[in-house]
Design an enzyme around this catalytic site. Sequence first.
Site, PDB file in Angstrom:
ATOM      1  N   HIS A  28     104.043 115.393  71.816  1.00 20.72           N
ATOM      2  CA  HIS A  28     103.976 115.600  70.366  1.00 20.72           C
ATOM      3  C   HIS A  28     104.703 116.911  70.108  1.00 20.72           C
ATOM      4  CE1 HIS A  28     100.191 118.061  71.406  1.00 20.72           C
ATOM      5  NE2 HIS A  28     101.136 118.916  71.129  1.00 20.72           N
TER       6      HIS A  28
ATOM      7  N   HIS B 130      95.381 121.959  67.317  1.00 22.56           N
ATOM      8  CA  HIS B 130      96.053 123.260  67.457  1.00 22.56           C
ATOM      9  C   HIS B 130      95.509 124.220  66.400  1.00 22.56           C
ATOM     10  CE1 HIS B 130      98.770 120.214  69.142  1.00 22.56           C
ATOM     11  NE2 HIS B 130      99.313 121.159  69.874  1.00 22.56           N
TER      12      HIS B 130
ATOM     13  N   HIS C 163     106.543 122.866  78.473  1.00 25.03           N
ATOM     14  CA  HIS C 163     106.941 123.777  77.403  1.00 25.03           C
ATOM     15  C   HIS C 163     106.065 125.012  77.406  1.00 25.03           C
ATOM     16  CE1 HIS C 163     103.844 121.317  75.319  1.00 25.03           C
ATOM     17  NE2 HIS C 163     103.925 121.998  74.194  1.00 25.03           N
TER      18      HIS C 163
ATOM     19  N   GLU D  75      98.832 120.723  78.385  1.00 23.15           N
ATOM     20  CA  GLU D  75      98.494 119.559  77.542  1.00 23.15           C
ATOM     21  C   GLU D  75      98.529 118.249  78.353  1.00 23.15           C
ATOM     22  OE1 GLU D  75      99.988 121.102  73.119  1.00 23.15           O
ATOM     23  OE2 GLU D  75     101.309 119.789  74.235  1.00 23.15           O
TER      24      GLU D  75
END
Length: 281
Positions: free
Chosen positions: A12, A59, A193, A240
Site C-alpha cells: 500500500h 498509520h 521501504h 509491514e
Amino acid sequence: MAHITASVYTSHVPAIGAALDHGKTNEPYWQPVFAGYETSKQWMKQNTPDVIFLVYNDHASAFNLDMIPTFALGCAAEFKPADEGWGPRPVPLVKGHSELAAHIAHSVIQDDFDLTIVNRMDVDHGLTVPLSLMFGQPAQWPCPVIPFAVNVVQYPVPSGRRCFALGSAIRKAVELFDEPLDVQIWGTGGMSHQLQGPRAGLINREWDNRFLDRLIAEPEALAATPHIEYVREAGSEGIELVMWLIARGAMNAAPPDVVHRFYHVPASNTAVGHLILENRR
Ligand code: DHB
Ligand code: FE
C-alpha cells in the site's frame, strides 16, 4: 461452512491512492505500477468473494500513542475512509460483516489470541489503497470487508511466527462459520521501504524477491525471520511484511496455486510487491 478460497498480498502506498484519485494512472511513472494489477482486476471480477478479511496497518489515523492494540478486529457494520491530512480519499464507505467478525473474535480469542474488538474505526490508505488496486474505482466496494489492523508502527511489533499462527486460527474460525461463504484473506503493506533517517529511500530487491519465493514455498520457515532482519534488510517500514504471514497462515497446508506475481520499483518510496495465491479445491 465458510472457507478461505484465496489470499491476496499487496503493498500500500498513499501516493498510489492519490494517483488513482487524480486520474494519473497513465502517466509514465505510474503506468507500470497499475499495469501489474490488470490481471488481478480481471481475476477479481471472476472471483469476487462473499467477504474479504483484510489485514493491514493503521498509520496513526484510527489509533495513536494513547492506545496501541497489537491486533484490532473491526466488528462494525461500516468503516469510514480516514482523513489522513488532505481529507478522506473519495472512495466508497467500507461495509463490514459484523456476524462473521463477531464469530471470528469468539473463535480466535478462545484459541488464545488476545484480539482487541473495535466497533468504531476509520480506515486509512493501508486498507483503501489495496481495495483500489484490486477493484479500481467502483461506486460501491463489491463485497463486505472485515478490517484487521496490526500494529507495525510502534514497537514492540508482533513476531512473524505469531502472525503465521494467528492466520491458522483465523482459517479455523472461518471454517467453523455456519454459512457457505467464500472468504478471501489479504495481507498488505511492505515491501522494502524506509521513510525516515539516514537510510530513507532504502530498497532491497533481492531480499524482497526472496521473501516472495519463500512466502509461496516455505512460509512457516519464513515466519521464523526475526523482526530485526526485516528492519535491517527491508528498512524500518519493511516490517509491514509480517502482516503477509497472517494471510499466508490462513491458507491450506497444501501448496497453493500462484495466480499472479508482480514486483516493481519504485512507487513513491516503496518497492511494490503483489501476489495472488489460490487454495486448491
Ligand atoms: C509510503 C509508504 C507507506 O507504507 C506509507 O504508509 C506511507 C508512505 C511511501 O512510499 O511514500
Ligand atoms: Fe505503510
